[in-house]
Design a protein around this motif. Structure first.
Motif, PDB file in Angstrom:
ATOM      1  N   MET A   1      50.395  40.339  39.908  1.00  0.00           N
ATOM      2  CA  MET A   1      49.515  40.548  41.037  1.00  0.00           C
ATOM      3  C   MET A   1      49.380  42.041  41.355  1.00  0.00           C
ATOM      4  O   MET A   1      48.294  42.518  41.638  1.00  0.00           O
ATOM      5  CB  MET A   1      50.078  39.765  42.232  1.00  0.00           C
ATOM      6  CG  MET A   1      49.243  39.810  43.430  1.00  0.00           C
ATOM      7  SD  MET A   1      47.774  38.830  43.142  1.00  0.00           S
ATOM      8  CE  MET A   1      47.048  38.890  44.715  1.00  0.00           C
ATOM      9  N   THR A   4      47.162  43.785  38.851  1.00  0.00           N
ATOM     10  CA  THR A   4      45.750  43.478  39.061  1.00  0.00           C
ATOM     11  C   THR A   4      45.157  44.334  40.177  1.00  0.00           C
ATOM     12  O   THR A   4      44.064  44.887  40.033  1.00  0.00           O
ATOM     13  CB  THR A   4      45.577  41.987  39.394  1.00  0.00           C
ATOM     14  OG1 THR A   4      46.187  41.213  38.375  1.00  0.00           O
ATOM     15  CG2 THR A   4      44.127  41.620  39.539  1.00  0.00           C
ATOM     16  N   MET A   7      44.817  47.835  38.855  1.00  0.00           N
ATOM     17  CA  MET A   7      43.648  47.998  37.983  1.00  0.00           C
ATOM     18  C   MET A   7      42.361  48.056  38.774  1.00  0.00           C
ATOM     19  O   MET A   7      41.442  48.815  38.428  1.00  0.00           O
ATOM     20  CB  MET A   7      43.591  46.852  36.983  1.00  0.00           C
ATOM     21  CG  MET A   7      44.609  46.932  35.910  1.00  0.00           C
ATOM     22  SD  MET A   7      44.407  45.531  34.812  1.00  0.00           S
ATOM     23  CE  MET A   7      46.070  45.338  34.262  1.00  0.00           C
ATOM     24  N   MET A   8      42.290  47.268  39.835  1.00  0.00           N
ATOM     25  CA  MET A   8      41.084  47.320  40.676  1.00  0.00           C
ATOM     26  C   MET A   8      40.950  48.682  41.354  1.00  0.00           C
ATOM     27  O   MET A   8      39.846  49.233  41.435  1.00  0.00           O
ATOM     28  CB  MET A   8      41.125  46.190  41.709  1.00  0.00           C
ATOM     29  CG  MET A   8      40.897  44.832  41.097  1.00  0.00           C
ATOM     30  SD  MET A   8      41.112  43.406  42.200  1.00  0.00           S
ATOM     31  CE  MET A   8      40.453  43.932  43.728  1.00  0.00           C
ATOM     32  N   TYR A  79      49.970  48.615  29.450  1.00  0.00           N
ATOM     33  CA  TYR A  79      49.859  47.285  30.038  1.00  0.00           C
ATOM     34  C   TYR A  79      49.676  46.218  28.959  1.00  0.00           C
ATOM     35  O   TYR A  79      50.250  45.132  29.042  1.00  0.00           O
ATOM     36  CB  TYR A  79      48.702  47.231  31.034  1.00  0.00           C
ATOM     37  CG  TYR A  79      48.624  45.907  31.734  1.00  0.00           C
ATOM     38  CD1 TYR A  79      49.518  45.587  32.748  1.00  0.00           C
ATOM     39  CD2 TYR A  79      47.688  44.955  31.368  1.00  0.00           C
ATOM     40  CE1 TYR A  79      49.469  44.359  33.377  1.00  0.00           C
ATOM     41  CE2 TYR A  79      47.634  43.733  31.988  1.00  0.00           C
ATOM     42  CZ  TYR A  79      48.530  43.444  32.996  1.00  0.00           C
ATOM     43  OH  TYR A  79      48.476  42.225  33.602  1.00  0.00           O
TER      44      TYR A  79
END
Length: 115
Positions: A1, A4, A7-8, A79
Protein backbone atom coordinates in the motif's frame (compact mmCIF):
# COMPACT_ATOMS: atom_id res chain seq x y z
CA UNK A 1 0.00 0.00 0.00
CA UNK A 2 2.78 2.43 0.86
CA UNK A 3 4.61 1.72 -2.39
CA UNK A 4 1.42 2.40 -4.35
CA UNK A 5 0.91 5.76 -2.68
CA UNK A 6 4.61 6.53 -3.24
CA UNK A 7 4.31 5.71 -6.94
CA UNK A 8 1.28 7.95 -7.23
CA UNK A 9 3.18 10.82 -5.61
CA UNK A 10 6.18 10.31 -7.88
CA UNK A 11 3.92 10.10 -10.92
CA UNK A 12 2.24 13.36 -9.88
CA UNK A 13 5.41 15.27 -9.11
CA UNK A 14 8.12 14.17 -11.56
CA UNK A 15 6.62 14.87 -15.00
CA UNK A 16 4.85 18.04 -13.89
CA UNK A 17 5.96 21.41 -15.19
CA UNK A 18 7.26 23.67 -12.51
CA UNK A 19 4.67 26.40 -12.21
CA UNK A 20 5.49 29.36 -10.00
CA UNK A 21 4.86 28.46 -6.38
CA UNK A 22 4.73 24.70 -7.03
CA UNK A 23 8.46 23.92 -6.91
CA UNK A 24 8.45 23.19 -3.20
CA UNK A 25 5.34 20.99 -3.33
CA UNK A 26 6.61 19.00 -6.29
CA UNK A 27 9.98 18.47 -4.60
CA UNK A 28 8.27 17.33 -1.41
CA UNK A 29 6.08 14.99 -3.47
CA UNK A 30 9.14 13.44 -5.09
CA UNK A 31 10.96 12.87 -1.82
CA UNK A 32 7.95 11.56 0.12
CA UNK A 33 7.02 9.31 -2.81
CA UNK A 34 10.52 7.83 -2.90
CA UNK A 35 10.45 7.38 0.85
CA UNK A 36 7.14 5.50 0.66
CA UNK A 37 8.41 3.28 -2.16
CA UNK A 38 11.43 2.36 -0.04
CA UNK A 39 9.24 1.56 2.94
CA UNK A 40 6.99 -0.60 0.76
CA UNK A 41 9.94 -2.54 -0.63
CA UNK A 42 11.39 -3.29 2.79
CA UNK A 43 8.07 -4.28 4.34
CA UNK A 44 7.48 -6.70 1.46
CA UNK A 45 10.87 -8.37 1.74
CA UNK A 46 11.80 -8.31 5.43
CA UNK A 47 9.92 -9.85 8.32
CA UNK A 48 10.39 -8.77 11.90
CA UNK A 49 9.90 -5.28 13.26
CA UNK A 50 13.47 -4.54 14.35
CA UNK A 51 15.00 -5.81 11.13
CA UNK A 52 12.54 -3.71 9.15
CA UNK A 53 13.58 -0.65 11.13
CA UNK A 54 17.30 -1.33 10.79
CA UNK A 55 17.14 -2.01 7.06
CA UNK A 56 14.17 0.16 6.19
CA UNK A 57 15.34 3.56 7.36
CA UNK A 58 18.55 3.65 5.28
CA UNK A 59 16.85 2.09 2.25
CA UNK A 60 13.92 4.52 2.42
CA UNK A 61 16.33 7.45 2.64
CA UNK A 62 18.26 6.05 -0.33
CA UNK A 63 15.15 5.75 -2.48
CA UNK A 64 14.00 9.20 -1.43
CA UNK A 65 17.28 10.68 -2.66
CA UNK A 66 17.22 8.63 -5.88
CA UNK A 67 13.85 9.90 -7.08
CA UNK A 68 14.48 12.53 -9.71
CA UNK A 69 13.43 13.22 -13.25
CA UNK A 70 16.27 11.05 -14.58
CA UNK A 71 16.43 8.28 -11.96
CA UNK A 72 12.87 7.00 -11.80
CA UNK A 73 13.89 3.95 -13.82
CA UNK A 74 16.34 2.98 -11.08
CA UNK A 75 13.65 3.17 -8.40
CA UNK A 76 11.26 1.25 -10.65
CA UNK A 77 13.92 -1.41 -11.15
CA UNK A 78 14.37 -1.73 -7.37
CA UNK A 79 10.64 -2.17 -6.96
CA UNK A 80 10.46 -4.77 -9.75
CA UNK A 81 13.29 -6.78 -8.17
CA UNK A 82 11.57 -6.59 -4.78
CA UNK A 83 8.23 -7.72 -6.21
CA UNK A 84 9.92 -10.59 -8.06
CA UNK A 85 11.70 -11.76 -4.91
CA UNK A 86 8.43 -11.56 -2.97
CA UNK A 87 6.58 -13.64 -5.57
CA UNK A 88 9.41 -16.20 -5.71
CA UNK A 89 9.27 -16.50 -1.93
CA UNK A 90 5.55 -17.12 -2.05
CA UNK A 91 6.00 -19.65 -4.85
CA UNK A 92 8.64 -21.48 -2.83
CA UNK A 93 6.65 -21.62 0.41
CA UNK A 94 3.25 -22.37 -1.11
CA UNK A 95 3.89 -24.60 -4.11
CA UNK A 96 7.43 -25.93 -4.42
CA UNK A 97 8.24 -26.65 -0.78
CA UNK A 98 5.26 -28.05 1.04
CA UNK A 99 5.50 -29.26 4.61
CA UNK A 100 5.00 -32.98 5.15
CA UNK A 101 1.41 -33.89 5.89
CA UNK A 102 2.32 -36.51 8.49
CA UNK A 103 4.80 -35.89 11.27
CA UNK A 104 8.01 -37.88 11.27
CA UNK A 105 8.04 -40.91 13.55
CA UNK A 106 10.82 -40.79 16.06
CA UNK A 107 12.92 -43.92 16.04
CA UNK A 108 13.96 -45.60 19.31
CA UNK A 109 17.50 -44.95 20.44
CA UNK A 110 19.94 -47.87 20.06
CA UNK A 111 21.07 -49.70 23.14
CA UNK A 112 19.30 -51.17 26.13
CA UNK A 113 15.70 -50.12 26.72
CA UNK A 114 15.20 -47.05 28.82
CA UNK A 115 12.69 -47.03 31.67
Amino acid sequence: MTATVGMMLVQWSVPATYAPGMEVWLGIGQRVGGLLIGIGVITALVSGLWLRLVMGVPFAILTATLVDRYNTGTVAGLYIVAATVWWLGRLWTRILYTAPTQPFRSLPLPGPPHP
